[in-house]
Motif scaffolding. Sequence first.
Motif, PDB file in Angstrom:
ATOM      1  N   ALA A  72      43.422  37.396  42.658  1.00 29.55           N
ATOM      2  CA  ALA A  72      43.787  36.096  43.208  1.00 29.55           C
ATOM      3  C   ALA A  72      44.173  36.186  44.677  1.00 29.55           C
ATOM      4  CB  ALA A  72      44.937  35.496  42.390  1.00 29.55           C
ATOM      5  N   ASP A  73      44.889  37.245  45.055  1.00 34.86           N
ATOM      6  CA  ASP A  73      45.307  37.388  46.446  1.00 34.86           C
ATOM      7  C   ASP A  73      44.118  37.629  47.366  1.00 34.86           C
ATOM      8  OD1 ASP A  73      47.939  36.980  45.822  1.00 34.86           O
ATOM      9  OD2 ASP A  73      48.538  39.077  45.985  1.00 34.86           O
ATOM     10  N   VAL A  74      43.138  38.393  46.895  1.00 32.93           N
ATOM     11  CA  VAL A  74      41.938  38.648  47.688  1.00 32.93           C
ATOM     12  C   VAL A  74      41.193  37.343  47.940  1.00 32.93           C
ATOM     13  CG1 VAL A  74      39.681  39.776  47.691  1.00 32.93           C
ATOM     14  CG2 VAL A  74      41.693  41.028  46.907  1.00 32.93           C
ATOM     15  N   ASP A  87      37.600  47.202  40.702  1.00 31.44           N
ATOM     16  CA  ASP A  87      36.926  48.150  41.582  1.00 31.44           C
ATOM     17  C   ASP A  87      35.861  47.448  42.424  1.00 31.44           C
ATOM     18  OD1 ASP A  87      38.377  50.304  40.575  1.00 31.44           O
ATOM     19  OD2 ASP A  87      36.955  50.606  38.926  1.00 31.44           O
ATOM     20  N   GLY A  88      35.621  47.991  43.611  1.00 27.63           N
ATOM     21  CA  GLY A  88      34.525  47.519  44.443  1.00 27.63           C
ATOM     22  C   GLY A  88      34.812  46.196  45.147  1.00 27.63           C
ATOM     23  N   ASP A  89      33.766  45.675  45.800  1.00 32.82           N
ATOM     24  CA  ASP A  89      33.894  44.421  46.534  1.00 32.82           C
ATOM     25  C   ASP A  89      34.120  43.257  45.577  1.00 32.82           C
ATOM     26  OD1 ASP A  89      33.450  45.788  48.871  1.00 32.82           O
ATOM     27  OD2 ASP A  89      31.295  45.397  48.888  1.00 32.82           O
ATOM     28  N   ALA A 147      33.156  34.575  45.408  1.00 36.61           N
ATOM     29  CA  ALA A 147      33.978  35.636  44.815  1.00 36.61           C
ATOM     30  C   ALA A 147      33.507  35.910  43.405  1.00 36.61           C
ATOM     31  CB  ALA A 147      35.453  35.234  44.805  1.00 36.61           C
ATOM     32  N   SER A 148      33.705  37.147  42.950  1.00 41.49           N
ATOM     33  CA  SER A 148      33.391  37.475  41.564  1.00 41.49           C
ATOM     34  C   SER A 148      34.404  36.815  40.641  1.00 41.49           C
ATOM     35  CB  SER A 148      33.412  38.993  41.361  1.00 41.49           C
ATOM     36  OG  SER A 148      34.717  39.496  41.610  1.00 41.49           O
TER      37      SER A 148
END
Length: 272
Positions: free
Chosen positions: A48-50, A5-7, A42-43
């Motif tokens: 992985a795609d993001v 969820d979220g950014d 990134a978090s």
Amino acid sequence: MCTVDGDQVWTYGELRQTMRRSEIERQVRLGRLSHVRRGVYASADACADVVSAAAHGGALGCESAARHLGLWVLDVPKLHVWMHGDRHQYRHEEKPCTCVAHWDDAPRRPGFGLPSVPRVLLQLFRCRGRERFFVALESARRQGLIDASGLRSLRARLNRSGRELVDFSRPDSDSGLESLVRLRLRAFGWIIRTQASIIGTGRVDLLIEGWLIIEADGRANHESAALRHKDLVRDANAALWGHVTLRFDYAMIVHDWDLVERAIVTTMSTRS
């Protein structure tokens, strides 16, 4: 579909709005943030795609964005990345990058946010063709991810062929296979109902001209004894009420359509 969820990806500037530099460095040391490329983080649980799309210089687009949103899509062989006109494309792998870049003049969205659903569908139509667009469109309508305003906006940006598909689409198709079958049979002019309720049988995937049942079994395993028995009982009950049932799996519908179509047409001809 992504379960995070979220950014998931931020620029350094975005992080600095809520964190001090020392805190960002601390989060990286703890493994809660990772470097994607210079100035982008990134978090730890980011999809992985993001992350790959951000490393490329953009956000998920087209079929990749559709799958990320939970829309029904056919097999996706490559990563599709939405690039704003003012962004730079980065090389992010040692091996040749196979990403499909989508450059358009849409207003830039904050950070690495996905395109709107209408824009995702528009990219699908232009890049992946009528069938992939249509199954994703009906999936979006089924899940309530595109409203009447979004449909109007999408329709206005499509050519005549695309507008016809929007008009032909419905919100009641339960899977992309049902949408695909109904679209491919459109030329025959039959009355085709999706998710139709039949006395003694229950809900069926597709019902053609009130008597021919088409069941699209999808990718799940339908070979277990219990499921096979349940299907046989359903088919027998349908026959008691004068219905004929044809069953096709994902591989047949997607990869052996000629056989599927001949079976349906030949069966329909028995009552013509």
